[in-house]
Design an enzyme around this catalytic site. Structure first.
Site, PDB file in Angstrom:
ATOM      1  N   GLU A 176      57.942  55.334  -9.433  1.00 25.94           N
ATOM      2  CA  GLU A 176      58.165  55.041  -8.017  1.00 25.94           C
ATOM      3  C   GLU A 176      57.159  54.003  -7.502  1.00 25.94           C
ATOM      4  O   GLU A 176      56.153  54.345  -6.882  1.00 25.94           O
ATOM      5  CB  GLU A 176      58.077  56.303  -7.162  1.00 25.94           C
ATOM      6  CG  GLU A 176      58.414  56.037  -5.690  1.00 25.94           C
ATOM      7  CD  GLU A 176      58.275  57.253  -4.800  1.00 25.94           C
ATOM      8  OE1 GLU A 176      58.630  57.149  -3.615  1.00 25.94           O
ATOM      9  OE2 GLU A 176      57.811  58.303  -5.282  1.00 25.94           O
ATOM     10  N   LYS A 213      62.555  55.070  -8.818  1.00 19.05           N
ATOM     11  CA  LYS A 213      62.721  55.434  -7.413  1.00 19.05           C
ATOM     12  C   LYS A 213      62.164  54.285  -6.591  1.00 19.05           C
ATOM     13  O   LYS A 213      60.965  53.996  -6.646  1.00 19.05           O
ATOM     14  CB  LYS A 213      62.010  56.745  -7.081  1.00 19.05           C
ATOM     15  CG  LYS A 213      62.224  57.190  -5.634  1.00 19.05           C
ATOM     16  CD  LYS A 213      61.762  58.623  -5.391  1.00 19.05           C
ATOM     17  CE  LYS A 213      61.998  59.019  -3.934  1.00 19.05           C
ATOM     18  NZ  LYS A 213      61.695  60.444  -3.682  1.00 19.05           N
TER      19      LYS A 213
END
Length: 296
Positions: A176, A213
């Site tokens: 992420e 992400k």
């Protein structure tokens, strides 16, 4: 669900991943949003007990097991706790939901327009415990604040380095490198970010897959090359501060990305709601987010 079944569900499932991983720093704010004031708890034990009660109510809501939620990201204390007498991971799996665990230890100070992850000195022990608890994957967050090539490259390199450690331990890494949606140069920075991500993906060992992400991009479809890369299991989107409506509208213009929202999922839930009100509110958010996730 075994690992192969969980892999298949995340790879091709029609739905989204719920983010239930607020940690120590963000927990008081999440509780206030839920209607639990600071005066209602004292100390970390009571605070985490209050947030686990909220998460348990979410997980056991009938609509949470509707099939529209593919996975859920947990905080370590949530993984260590129980829901209806089962470990949280087993309670999720019983509802057909794949469990993930947040593994980062927070953000370092900003340098070169980015905040890398703090040293993950607890990672080996947490990975061992996560495997023993039946977790499928992990999630770890860095933040990019400007289109500085040095900072972007450093964030992505760290994400892939730690991701390989996680994969070696037998878990699916969700990388992420969040791009701050308030950054004025985000469009330019996302070009740099995609290029660095593609380098990292190309360098992965043969057959290794990761998840990504990412912030919903300024340019719709910007992350299509990453979505289509053979080393990517799934690309999910964070809400990043957008309201549910904004996040869903923007997500729907990005085919192949599915949601992994926290605030966008939970923002209208309140402790004082009756079970019918709570379930209805949660169900409406789930339907909206799932629809945006499969719009493409």
């Amino acid at each position: 669900m075994n690992t192969d079944q969980m892999t298949a569900k995340i790879a091709a499932g029609q739905g989204f991943i719920a983010a239930l991983d607020q940690s120590g720093g963000s927990t008081p704010k999440a509780l206030r949003g839920y209607g639990v004031e600071d005066s209602e708890w004292s100390g970390d034990g009571e605070m985490f007990g209050a947030i686990h009660a909220m998460r348990s109510r979410v997980i056991t809501s009938p609509c949470f097991g509707s099939g529209k939620i593919l996975g859920a990201i947990l905080f370590e204390r949530t993984m260590d706790s129980e829901v209806e007498g089962k470990s949280t991971a087993d309670a999720l799996k019983a509802r057909g939901i794949v469990p993930f665990i947040k593994v980062d230890q927070g953000l370092a100070d900003e340098a070169d327009g980015a905040q890398m992850m703090k040293p993950l000195d607890k990672l080996p022990a947490l990975l061992e415990k996560s495997v023993a608890n039946g977790m499928f994957g992990t999630k770890m967050r860095s933040v990019i604040k400007s289109a500085n090539p040095v900072g972007v490259a450093a964030v992505v390199a760290q994400q892939f380095e730690v991701g390989n450690q996680i994969a070696d331990a037998g878990l699916m890494p969700m990388l992420e490198p969040e791009y701050d949606i308030t950054a004025e140069d985000r469009a330019a920075g996302e070009e740099i970010l995609l290029a660095e991500i593609m380098k990292g993906l190309d360098a992965l060992p043969e057959g290794r897959k990761v998840m990504l992400k990412l912030s919903i991009p300024v340019k719709p479809g910007h992350y299509t090359p990453a979505i289509e890369h053979p080393n990517v299991l799934r690309v999910v989107a964070l809400s990043g501060g957008f309201s549910t409506d904004e996040a869903c509208d923007k997500l729907a213009t990005n085919p192949g990305m599915i949601a992994s929202f926290s605030r966008g999922l939970l923002q209208d839930l309140r402790k004082g709601q009756s079970d019918d009100e709570f379930d209805g509110t949660l169900g409406k958010a789930i339907d909206q987010i799932a629809s945006a996730s499969i719009a493409g």
